[in-house]
Motif scaffolding. Structure first.
Motif, PDB file in Angstrom:
ATOM      1  N   GLU A  15       0.807  -1.190  -0.026  1.00 62.45           N
ATOM      2  CA  GLU A  15       0.082  -0.032   0.126  1.00 62.45           C
ATOM      3  C   GLU A  15       0.982   1.259  -0.026  1.00 62.45           C
TER       4      GLU A  15
ATOM      5  N   ARG B 125       1.016  -1.044  -5.881  1.00 64.61           N
ATOM      6  CA  ARG B 125       0.139  -1.254  -6.942  1.00 64.61           C
ATOM      7  C   ARG B 125       0.111  -0.294  -7.978  1.00 64.61           C
ATOM      8  N   ARG B 126       0.296   0.849  -7.398  1.00 67.90           N
ATOM      9  CA  ARG B 126       0.155   2.064  -8.178  1.00 67.90           C
ATOM     10  C   ARG B 126       1.518   1.810  -9.587  1.00 67.90           C
TER      11      ARG B 126
ATOM     12  N   ARG C 297      -1.881   2.509 -12.708  1.00 64.42           N
ATOM     13  CA  ARG C 297      -2.780   3.560 -12.259  1.00 64.42           C
ATOM     14  C   ARG C 297      -4.100   3.625 -12.672  1.00 64.42           C
TER      15      ARG C 297
ATOM     16  N   GLY D  51      -6.478   1.811 -13.212  1.00 60.86           N
ATOM     17  CA  GLY D  51      -7.530   0.679 -13.008  1.00 60.86           C
ATOM     18  C   GLY D  51      -7.448  -0.384 -13.717  1.00 60.86           C
TER      19      GLY D  51
ATOM     20  N   HIS E  31     -18.162  -6.568  -4.088  1.00 61.93           N
ATOM     21  CA  HIS E  31     -17.130  -6.471  -3.248  1.00 61.93           C
ATOM     22  C   HIS E  31     -16.543  -7.635  -2.490  1.00 61.93           C
TER      23      HIS E  31
ATOM     24  N   SER F 151     -14.402  -4.572  -6.276  1.00 61.60           N
ATOM     25  CA  SER F 151     -13.256  -4.198  -5.346  1.00 61.60           C
ATOM     26  C   SER F 151     -12.900  -5.404  -4.798  1.00 61.60           C
TER      27      SER F 151
ATOM     28  N   ASP G 289     -10.300  -6.096  -1.796  1.00 64.01           N
ATOM     29  CA  ASP G 289      -9.617  -5.906  -0.455  1.00 64.01           C
ATOM     30  C   ASP G 289      -8.703  -6.960   0.026  1.00 64.01           C
TER      31      ASP G 289
ATOM     32  N   SER H 100      -8.251  -5.695 -15.344  1.00 69.77           N
ATOM     33  CA  SER H 100      -9.342  -5.114 -14.453  1.00 69.77           C
ATOM     34  C   SER H 100      -9.598  -3.838 -14.922  1.00 69.77           C
TER      35      SER H 100
ATOM     36  N   SER I  19     -11.016  -2.204  -8.569  1.00 72.69           N
ATOM     37  CA  SER I  19      -9.951  -1.668  -7.597  1.00 72.69           C
ATOM     38  C   SER I  19      -9.355  -2.996  -6.857  1.00 72.69           C
TER      39      SER I  19
ATOM     40  N   GLU J 238      -6.688  -3.565  -3.773  1.00 74.29           N
ATOM     41  CA  GLU J 238      -5.624  -3.008  -2.628  1.00 74.29           C
ATOM     42  C   GLU J 238      -5.288  -3.715  -1.243  1.00 74.29           C
TER      43      GLU J 238
END
Length: 173
Positions: free
Chosen positions: A10, A22-23, A27, A29, A82, A120, A122, A147, A150, A152
């Motif tokens: 992160e 991940r960026r 970035r 998406g 999600h 998403s 997580d 994808s 998101s 993360e």
């Protein structure tokens, strides 16, 4: 192309010798894709997911589908649901043999350019380890293939990923 022991964190930039932010993967998406095991052999046949396909949750932001095994991860949907990872996934986690080790080409990336993941995911600070993907003739190869959603808070470590173009431990594109 091959990625070994790459991961995602992160925090910005590289963190440690084998972790990626991940960026830095993408970035816009286009981090991951979903779709493994969701379509039958008949064109147009798709399976509707339910809470029975996961450890819990109903797929909403306040109650995401809970992932605890490789099978749960394989059940990710193509819709804007999600998902949350409740624990680390590795060689000792239920389903590893069936979904990662036994298939000839290893793990089948989640999603594609034509059917991207749009929900998403997580990782909840957990790690996905010991991933093997051997698809030298395929593009968009990684844990997630393609994808528009998101992804993360997940680390991907101890991996051996081989593919054509757009290859990464976490996502191909």
């Amino acid at each position: 192309m091959s990625e070994r022991q790459a991961g995602e964190s992160e925090q910005g930039g590289r963190s440690g010798s084998n972790r990626w932010d991940r960026r830095s993967v993408s970035r816009r998406g286009a981090l991951a894709g979903v779709g493994v095991g969701l379509f039958g052999s008949l064109v147009g046949f798709s399976r509707i997911l339910s809470a029975d396909d996961f450890a819990g949750g109903i797929g909403t932001d306040s109650s995401p589908y809970e992932i605890e095994t490789w099978e749960h991860l394989d059940n990710l949907a193509l819709e804007e649901d999600h998902f949350i990872l409740n624990n680390d996934l590795d060689v000792d986690t239920d389903g590893y043999g069936e979904y990662v080790a036994d298939p000839e080409a290893g793990w089948e990336p989640l999603g594609s350019e034509s059917s991207p993941f749009t929900g998403s995911f997580d990782g909840n600070g957990h790690e996905i380890a010991d991933l093997v993907i051997d698809r030298p003739d395929e593009d968009d190869v990684g844990l997630f293939g393609f994808s528009g959603g998101s992804i993360e808070r997940v680390a991907v470590t101890g991996v051996d990923v081989t593919g054509g173009e757009n290859v990464g431990a976490l996502a191909g594109q």
